[in-house]
Scaffold this active site. Sequence first.
Site, PDB file in Angstrom:
ATOM      1  CE  LYS A 173      -3.031   3.079   0.754  1.00 12.45           C
ATOM      2  NZ  LYS A 173      -4.362   3.354   0.354  1.00 12.45           N
ATOM      3  CB  CYS A 201      -3.719   8.820   0.575  1.00 16.21           C
ATOM      4  SG  CYS A 201      -5.433   8.733   1.084  1.00 16.21           S
TER       5      CYS A 201
HETATM    6  N1  SAJ Z   1      -1.774  15.136  -8.628  1.00 18.46           N
HETATM    7  C1  SAJ Z   1      -0.938  15.948  -9.396  1.00 18.46           C
HETATM    8  N2  SAJ Z   1      -0.577  15.514 -10.646  1.00 18.46           N
HETATM    9  C2  SAJ Z   1      -1.030  14.324 -11.148  1.00 18.46           C
HETATM   10  C3  SAJ Z   1      -1.877  13.507 -10.365  1.00 18.46           C
HETATM   11  C4  SAJ Z   1      -2.230  13.947  -9.089  1.00 18.46           C
HETATM   12  O1  SAJ Z   1      -0.502  17.027  -8.981  1.00 18.46           O
HETATM   13  O2  SAJ Z   1      -0.695  14.021 -12.315  1.00 18.46           O
HETATM   14  C5  SAJ Z   1      -2.162  15.586  -7.266  1.00 18.46           C
HETATM   15  C6  SAJ Z   1      -3.674  15.811  -7.122  1.00 18.46           C
HETATM   16  O3  SAJ Z   1      -4.051  17.068  -7.617  1.00 18.46           O
HETATM   17  C7  SAJ Z   1      -3.848  15.665  -5.634  1.00 18.46           C
HETATM   18  C8  SAJ Z   1      -2.789  14.619  -5.238  1.00 18.46           C
HETATM   19  O4  SAJ Z   1      -1.893  14.559  -6.346  1.00 18.46           O
HETATM   20  O5  SAJ Z   1      -3.546  16.887  -4.973  1.00 18.46           O
HETATM   21  C9  SAJ Z   1      -3.337  13.221  -4.962  1.00 18.46           C
HETATM   22  O6  SAJ Z   1      -4.373  12.877  -5.892  1.00 18.46           O
HETATM   23  P1  SAJ Z   1      -4.494  11.416  -6.538  1.00 18.46           P
HETATM   24  O7  SAJ Z   1      -5.651  11.420  -7.465  1.00 18.46           O
HETATM   25  O8  SAJ Z   1      -3.191  11.010  -7.103  1.00 18.46           O
HETATM   26  O9  SAJ Z   1      -4.722  10.439  -5.305  1.00 18.46           O
HETATM   27  P2  SAJ Z   1      -5.756  10.357  -4.046  1.00 18.46           P
HETATM   28  O10 SAJ Z   1      -5.032  10.922  -2.859  1.00 18.46           O
HETATM   29  O11 SAJ Z   1      -7.094  10.860  -4.338  1.00 18.46           O
HETATM   30  O12 SAJ Z   1      -5.883   8.732  -3.896  1.00 18.46           O
HETATM   31  C10 SAJ Z   1      -4.718   7.933  -3.779  1.00 18.46           C
HETATM   32  C11 SAJ Z   1      -4.845   6.752  -4.765  1.00 18.46           C
HETATM   33  N3  SAJ Z   1      -3.578   6.081  -4.866  1.00 18.46           N
HETATM   34  C12 SAJ Z   1      -2.990   5.837  -6.083  1.00 18.46           C
HETATM   35  O13 SAJ Z   1      -3.485   6.197  -7.128  1.00 18.46           O
HETATM   36  C13 SAJ Z   1      -1.702   5.085  -6.056  1.00 18.46           C
HETATM   37  C14 SAJ Z   1      -5.938   5.789  -4.290  1.00 18.46           C
HETATM   38  O14 SAJ Z   1      -5.979   4.622  -5.100  1.00 18.46           O
HETATM   39  C15 SAJ Z   1      -5.671   5.371  -2.832  1.00 18.46           C
HETATM   40  O15 SAJ Z   1      -6.686   4.488  -2.340  1.00 18.46           O
HETATM   41  C16 SAJ Z   1      -5.685   6.631  -1.985  1.00 18.46           C
HETATM   42  O16 SAJ Z   1      -4.605   7.476  -2.440  1.00 18.46           O
HETATM   43  C17 SAJ Z   1      -5.508   6.214  -0.528  1.00 18.46           C
HETATM   44  O17 SAJ Z   1      -6.519   6.182   0.205  1.00 18.46           O
HETATM   45  O18 SAJ Z   1      -4.387   5.852  -0.135  1.00 18.46           O
END
Ligand code: SAJ
Length: 417
Positions: free
Chosen positions: A211, A265
Site C-alpha cells: 500500500k 494519503c
Molecule cells: N496530482 C498531481 N498531478 C497528477 C496527479 C495527481 O498534482 O498528475 C495531485 C492531485 O491534484 C492531488 C494529489 O496529487 O492533490 C493526490 O491525488 P491522486 O488522485 O493522485 O490520489 P488520491 O489521494 O485521491 O488517492 C490515492 C490513490 N492512490 C494511487 O493512485 C496510487 C488511491 O488509489 C488510494 O486508495 C488513496 O490514495 C488512498 O486512500 O491511499
Amino acid sequence: MTQTISVIGLGYIGLPTAAVIAAQGVEVIGVDVNQYAVDTINQGKIHIVEPDLDALVHEVVRKGKLKAVTKPEPADAFLIAVPTPFKGNHEPDLSYIEAAARSIAPVIQKGNLIILESTSPVGATEKMAGWLSQARPDLSFPNQVEDAFDVNIAYCPERVLPGKVLHELVENDRVIGGLTPSCAEKAANLYRLFVRGQCLLTNARTAEMCKLTENAFRDVNIAFANELSLVSDELGINVWELIKLANHHPRVNILQPGPGVGGHCIAVDPWFIVDSAPNSAKLIRTARQVNEYKPHYVITQLESLIQEIKNETSTPVIACMGLAFKPDIDDLRESPAIEIVKHISQKRLGTLLIVEPNIDVLPIGLEKSPHIKLLDAEAAIRAADIVLMLVNHREFYQIDSNLLNGKKVLDTRGVWK
Ligand code: SAJ
C-alpha cells in the site's frame, strides 16, 4: 461462513465498506466513536461526501442489514478502518489502531478474524496482534503460537479512489497479507463476499509495504512532473508542451505538475517508508520534499506578479480558481490550494475572489475574512487583476479565454496551457 461482520471506523473507507458488505445480505455492525456519525447512519443518512453512498446506506439500514453503534459488540469478523496520521516528525501515529484494538478486545471470541485495513507502517499488524494478546491473555494469537491459535489476523489495505469508492471497492484487486497463510486465506474468503477483482495473498508485512509503495510511486512520479515545471520555468520552456511531447515516446508517461500534492494519503504515506528506513528511502524522501515545496514556489511566483502590478493598483484583486485538493471533488482536506489562499489572506497580499464550483460556503478559517469572497468564475475573472488557476475542475475548461485578456495569469494546472 462469516455471519456478522463488524467494521470499526465509519469514515471515508469504513462506511462504504460496511454498506457494500451489508448489500450482500450480511449482518454488519458499524462502530464509531463519533455519536453524530452513528446517529446519522442509523437514520439511513451519511456524514461524508461520496457519490451514490447515501442511497446505498439508506437501503441497507432500512433492510436492517447495517446498524451503527459506539461500543463494539461480538461479531465473527472485525475490519478496522481508522485513520493513521503522522506525528510532528513525520512519525506514524498508531494510537487510533491501538484504541480500536483495545476497544474490540473485550468482545472478541475464539474463531474470530480481525483484519486491519488502515494504511500502516510495516509491522503495524504484528503490533495490533500484540495489543490484542495483551488485553486477552485467555486467547491465543498467531504472533504467539505457530498454529492452532484462537484468533486469525490479517492486513488488507484499502486502495479506493475518493469519488469512485463504491465502484473500486468491488472491482479493484485486493492484496491480503496474513500473519500466517491460513489467516490470509480466511481473510480472502471474507473479501470474496463482495470483491469482483482478484484476491492476492501474501504476508502482512508485504501487504503493508505494498500500500505504501503504491502511494509513494505516485508521489515520486508527481514530484518528477513538479520538478520539470521548475526546471522549465528556469529555462523558458512550456512544461505542458514538453510533457505532452515526451509522452509520445512509447515508454514515457509523465504525470502532470500542479500547485502541490494534497489529500490525506499520497502526502502522508511515503513518510511511513522514510520513517522505517531513513537511510535507504532517499528518493522517496526527496520526492516528498519536492512536492511539499511546490505551494511555496507558487506563492513566490504570485508575489512577483503582485509586485509587477503594485504601481498600477494598491490592492490587487486575485481570482483563485479552485480550492479542492484535486479536480471535480469537494474535498478540501490537505489541499495545496487552501495553503496558498491562506498565505495570501494572512499576508494581506490582495482581495481574494474564490471560485469553487463544488462548495456553497467558504471553509472555516476563510469565511470570516472581509478580503475573501466566493464568486462564480466569470464574475471573479472580470473583477480580477490576477487569475490564479489552482484546480483543473472540468467547469474551468469551458471558460471563455477572451475573459483573460489584459489579466496576469498564473496557471499551475495547465488549463490554459
Ligand atoms: N496530482 C498531481 N498531478 C497528477 C496527479 C495527481 O498534482 O498528475 C495531485 C492531485 O491534484 C492531488 C494529489 O496529487 O492533490 C493526490 O491525488 P491522486 O488522485 O493522485 O490520489 P488520491 O489521494 O485521491 O488517492 C490515492 C490513490 N492512490 C494511487 O493512485 C496510487 C488511491 O488509489 C488510494 O486508495 C488513496 O490514495 C488512498 O486512500 O491511499
